[in-house]
Design a protein around this motif. Structure first.
Motif, PDB file in Angstrom:
ATOM      1  N   GLY A 134       6.204   4.364 -18.300  1.00 41.41           N
ATOM      2  CA  GLY A 134       7.438   5.139 -18.212  1.00 41.41           C
ATOM      3  C   GLY A 134       7.679   5.624 -16.801  1.00 41.41           C
ATOM      4  O   GLY A 134       8.811   5.604 -16.306  1.00 41.41           O
ATOM      5  N   THR A 135       6.613   6.042 -16.133  1.00 46.01           N
ATOM      6  CA  THR A 135       6.732   6.474 -14.742  1.00 46.01           C
ATOM      7  C   THR A 135       7.191   5.311 -13.870  1.00 46.01           C
ATOM      8  O   THR A 135       7.997   5.502 -12.960  1.00 46.01           O
ATOM      9  CB  THR A 135       5.392   7.028 -14.228  1.00 46.01           C
ATOM     10  N   ALA A 136       6.691   4.107 -14.135  1.00 43.18           N
ATOM     11  CA  ALA A 136       7.101   2.931 -13.355  1.00 43.18           C
ATOM     12  C   ALA A 136       8.600   2.700 -13.498  1.00 43.18           C
ATOM     13  O   ALA A 136       9.303   2.435 -12.517  1.00 43.18           O
ATOM     14  CB  ALA A 136       6.328   1.698 -13.804  1.00 43.18           C
ATOM     15  N   TYR A 137       9.088   2.815 -14.717  1.00 46.14           N
ATOM     16  CA  TYR A 137      10.527   2.651 -14.946  1.00 46.14           C
ATOM     17  C   TYR A 137      11.296   3.716 -14.178  1.00 46.14           C
ATOM     18  O   TYR A 137      12.254   3.425 -13.461  1.00 46.14           O
ATOM     19  CB  TYR A 137      10.847   2.734 -16.437  1.00 46.14           C
ATOM     20  N   ASN A 138      10.860   4.969 -14.321  1.00 43.75           N
ATOM     21  CA  ASN A 138      11.534   6.073 -13.629  1.00 43.75           C
ATOM     22  C   ASN A 138      11.462   5.903 -12.119  1.00 43.75           C
ATOM     23  O   ASN A 138      12.435   6.154 -11.407  1.00 43.75           O
ATOM     24  CB  ASN A 138      10.910   7.420 -14.019  1.00 43.75           C
ATOM     25  N   TYR A 139      10.311   5.489 -11.628  1.00 45.03           N
ATOM     26  CA  TYR A 139      10.130   5.296 -10.186  1.00 45.03           C
ATOM     27  C   TYR A 139      11.100   4.232  -9.667  1.00 45.03           C
ATOM     28  O   TYR A 139      11.781   4.450  -8.661  1.00 45.03           O
ATOM     29  CB  TYR A 139       8.688   4.882  -9.883  1.00 45.03           C
ATOM     30  N   GLY A 140      11.164   3.103 -10.345  1.00 46.47           N
ATOM     31  CA  GLY A 140      12.077   2.040  -9.932  1.00 46.47           C
ATOM     32  C   GLY A 140      13.522   2.503  -9.960  1.00 46.47           C
ATOM     33  O   GLY A 140      14.290   2.258  -9.027  1.00 46.47           O
ATOM     34  N   ARG A 141      13.889   3.200 -11.015  1.00 48.75           N
ATOM     35  CA  ARG A 141      15.261   3.696 -11.170  1.00 48.75           C
ATOM     36  C   ARG A 141      15.599   4.725 -10.098  1.00 48.75           C
ATOM     37  O   ARG A 141      16.675   4.694  -9.506  1.00 48.75           O
ATOM     38  CB  ARG A 141      15.410   4.318 -12.563  1.00 48.75           C
ATOM     39  N   ASP A 142      14.665   5.624  -9.827  1.00 49.88           N
ATOM     40  CA  ASP A 142      14.937   6.734  -8.919  1.00 49.88           C
ATOM     41  C   ASP A 142      14.791   6.379  -7.437  1.00 49.88           C
ATOM     42  O   ASP A 142      15.238   7.139  -6.584  1.00 49.88           O
ATOM     43  CB  ASP A 142      14.006   7.913  -9.233  1.00 49.88           C
ATOM     44  N   HIS A 143      14.155   5.255  -7.144  1.00 51.72           N
ATOM     45  CA  HIS A 143      13.868   4.913  -5.747  1.00 51.72           C
ATOM     46  C   HIS A 143      14.505   3.595  -5.302  1.00 51.72           C
ATOM     47  O   HIS A 143      14.035   2.957  -4.356  1.00 51.72           O
ATOM     48  CB  HIS A 143      12.356   4.859  -5.528  1.00 51.72           C
TER      49      HIS A 143
ATOM     50  N   GLN B 254       0.820  -1.205   0.000  1.00 51.03           N
ATOM     51  CA  GLN B 254       0.000   0.000   0.000  1.00 51.03           C
ATOM     52  C   GLN B 254       0.856   1.258   0.000  1.00 51.03           C
ATOM     53  O   GLN B 254       0.537   2.237  -0.670  1.00 51.03           O
ATOM     54  CB  GLN B 254      -0.952  -0.004   1.194  1.00 51.03           C
ATOM     55  N   LYS B 255       1.963   1.222   0.740  1.00 51.50           N
ATOM     56  CA  LYS B 255       2.872   2.364   0.781  1.00 51.50           C
ATOM     57  C   LYS B 255       3.486   2.600  -0.599  1.00 51.50           C
ATOM     58  O   LYS B 255       3.540   3.730  -1.078  1.00 51.50           O
ATOM     59  CB  LYS B 255       3.972   2.114   1.808  1.00 51.50           C
ATOM     60  N   ILE B 256       3.917   1.530  -1.258  1.00 50.24           N
ATOM     61  CA  ILE B 256       4.513   1.653  -2.593  1.00 50.24           C
ATOM     62  C   ILE B 256       3.457   2.119  -3.594  1.00 50.24           C
ATOM     63  O   ILE B 256       3.718   2.993  -4.427  1.00 50.24           O
ATOM     64  CB  ILE B 256       5.152   0.320  -3.037  1.00 50.24           C
ATOM     65  N   ALA B 257       2.251   1.553  -3.523  1.00 51.55           N
ATOM     66  CA  ALA B 257       1.178   1.942  -4.450  1.00 51.55           C
ATOM     67  C   ALA B 257       0.825   3.420  -4.293  1.00 51.55           C
ATOM     68  O   ALA B 257       0.662   4.135  -5.282  1.00 51.55           O
ATOM     69  CB  ALA B 257      -0.051   1.072  -4.224  1.00 51.55           C
ATOM     70  N   SER B 258       0.742   3.885  -3.074  1.00 51.07           N
ATOM     71  CA  SER B 258       0.422   5.287  -2.821  1.00 51.07           C
ATOM     72  C   SER B 258       1.533   6.203  -3.337  1.00 51.07           C
ATOM     73  O   SER B 258       1.267   7.226  -3.986  1.00 51.07           O
ATOM     74  CB  SER B 258       0.220   5.501  -1.324  1.00 51.07           C
ATOM     75  N   ASP B 259       2.759   5.824  -3.066  1.00 48.96           N
ATOM     76  CA  ASP B 259       3.904   6.603  -3.521  1.00 48.96           C
ATOM     77  C   ASP B 259       3.973   6.637  -5.049  1.00 48.96           C
ATOM     78  O   ASP B 259       4.235   7.677  -5.647  1.00 48.96           O
ATOM     79  CB  ASP B 259       5.178   5.992  -2.934  1.00 48.96           C
TER      80      ASP B 259
ATOM     81  N   THR C 186       2.702  13.459 -10.841  1.00 48.99           N
ATOM     82  CA  THR C 186       3.671  14.556 -10.924  1.00 48.99           C
ATOM     83  C   THR C 186       4.790  14.333 -11.931  1.00 48.99           C
ATOM     84  O   THR C 186       5.605  15.233 -12.136  1.00 48.99           O
ATOM     85  CB  THR C 186       4.308  14.814  -9.544  1.00 48.99           C
ATOM     86  N   ASP C 187       4.830  13.172 -12.576  1.00 53.09           N
ATOM     87  CA  ASP C 187       5.928  12.861 -13.502  1.00 53.09           C
ATOM     88  C   ASP C 187       5.742  13.619 -14.810  1.00 53.09           C
ATOM     89  O   ASP C 187       4.841  13.344 -15.582  1.00 53.09           O
ATOM     90  CB  ASP C 187       5.987  11.365 -13.767  1.00 53.09           C
ATOM     91  N   GLU C 188       6.602  14.585 -15.043  1.00 55.17           N
ATOM     92  CA  GLU C 188       6.549  15.359 -16.282  1.00 55.17           C
ATOM     93  C   GLU C 188       7.478  14.782 -17.335  1.00 55.17           C
ATOM     94  O   GLU C 188       7.423  15.163 -18.500  1.00 55.17           O
ATOM     95  CB  GLU C 188       6.914  16.813 -15.989  1.00 55.17           C
ATOM     96  N   GLU C 189       8.322  13.839 -16.933  1.00 58.05           N
ATOM     97  CA  GLU C 189       9.323  13.258 -17.823  1.00 58.05           C
ATOM     98  C   GLU C 189       8.730  12.170 -18.719  1.00 58.05           C
ATOM     99  O   GLU C 189       9.189  11.941 -19.825  1.00 58.05           O
ATOM    100  CB  GLU C 189      10.446  12.675 -16.960  1.00 58.05           C
ATOM    101  N   SER C 190       7.703  11.498 -18.245  1.00 50.98           N
ATOM    102  CA  SER C 190       7.143  10.359 -18.970  1.00 50.98           C
ATOM    103  C   SER C 190       5.731  10.668 -19.444  1.00 50.98           C
ATOM    104  O   SER C 190       5.007  11.432 -18.818  1.00 50.98           O
ATOM    105  CB  SER C 190       7.124   9.129 -18.053  1.00 50.98           C
ATOM    106  N   GLU C 191       5.352  10.035 -20.548  1.00 48.75           N
ATOM    107  CA  GLU C 191       4.020  10.266 -21.101  1.00 48.75           C
ATOM    108  C   GLU C 191       2.982   9.265 -20.617  1.00 48.75           C
ATOM    109  O   GLU C 191       1.796   9.437 -20.861  1.00 48.75           O
ATOM    110  CB  GLU C 191       4.090  10.226 -22.627  1.00 48.75           C
ATOM    111  N   ASP C 192       3.403   8.199 -19.950  1.00 54.97           N
ATOM    112  CA  ASP C 192       2.454   7.209 -19.455  1.00 54.97           C
ATOM    113  C   ASP C 192       2.973   6.588 -18.160  1.00 54.97           C
ATOM    114  O   ASP C 192       4.109   6.812 -17.764  1.00 54.97           O
ATOM    115  CB  ASP C 192       2.181   6.120 -20.495  1.00 54.97           C
ATOM    116  N   CYS C 193       2.128   5.816 -17.495  1.00 56.93           N
ATOM    117  CA  CYS C 193       2.508   5.237 -16.209  1.00 56.93           C
ATOM    118  C   CYS C 193       3.543   4.123 -16.345  1.00 56.93           C
ATOM    119  O   CYS C 193       4.232   3.801 -15.387  1.00 56.93           O
ATOM    120  CB  CYS C 193       1.280   4.743 -15.459  1.00 56.93           C
TER     121      CYS C 193
END
Length: 95
Positions: free
Chosen positions: A32-41, A11-16, A23-30
């Motif tokens: 891409g955001t998932a990739y960025n999230y994994g990489r950045d966190h 739940q903590k990961i899903a919420s985050d 707020t991800d302005e770098e990616s056009e879809d989730c």
């Protein structure tokens, strides 16, 4: 495997991640955001997983299996939402 700590972790990961999607302005879809999230966190996720093991008392194998089970359930849940959207499209009156 059902474990309260694993549920809290998910739940903590899903919420985050949901916040990251908004707020991800770098990616056009989730995806891409998932990739960025994994990489950045990586560091944060590592600490959360270590905390999960410490608090739950689960073995490494049990935690890995639990996380993979969660991923599988989330993947299946996405299909439920797609079906619900299809039903809504057919059932609701046009605006």
């Amino acid at each position: 495997m059902s474990c309260r700590q694993v549920e809290d972790f998910s739940q903590k990961i899903a919420s985050d991640f949901a916040a990251a999607c908004r707020t991800d302005e770098e990616s056009e879809d989730c995806f891409g955001t998932a990739y960025n999230y994994g990489r950045d966190h990586v560091t944060r996720l590592t600490h959360e997983i270590i905390r999960l093991q410490r608090e739950s008392g689960l073995s490494r194998k049990e935690i890995v299996e639990s996380i993979k089970d969660l991923a599988s359930h989330m993947n299946a849940l996405s299909y439920v939402f797609l079906v619900a959207a299809d039903i809504a499209e057919k059932a609701l009156v046009h605006d």
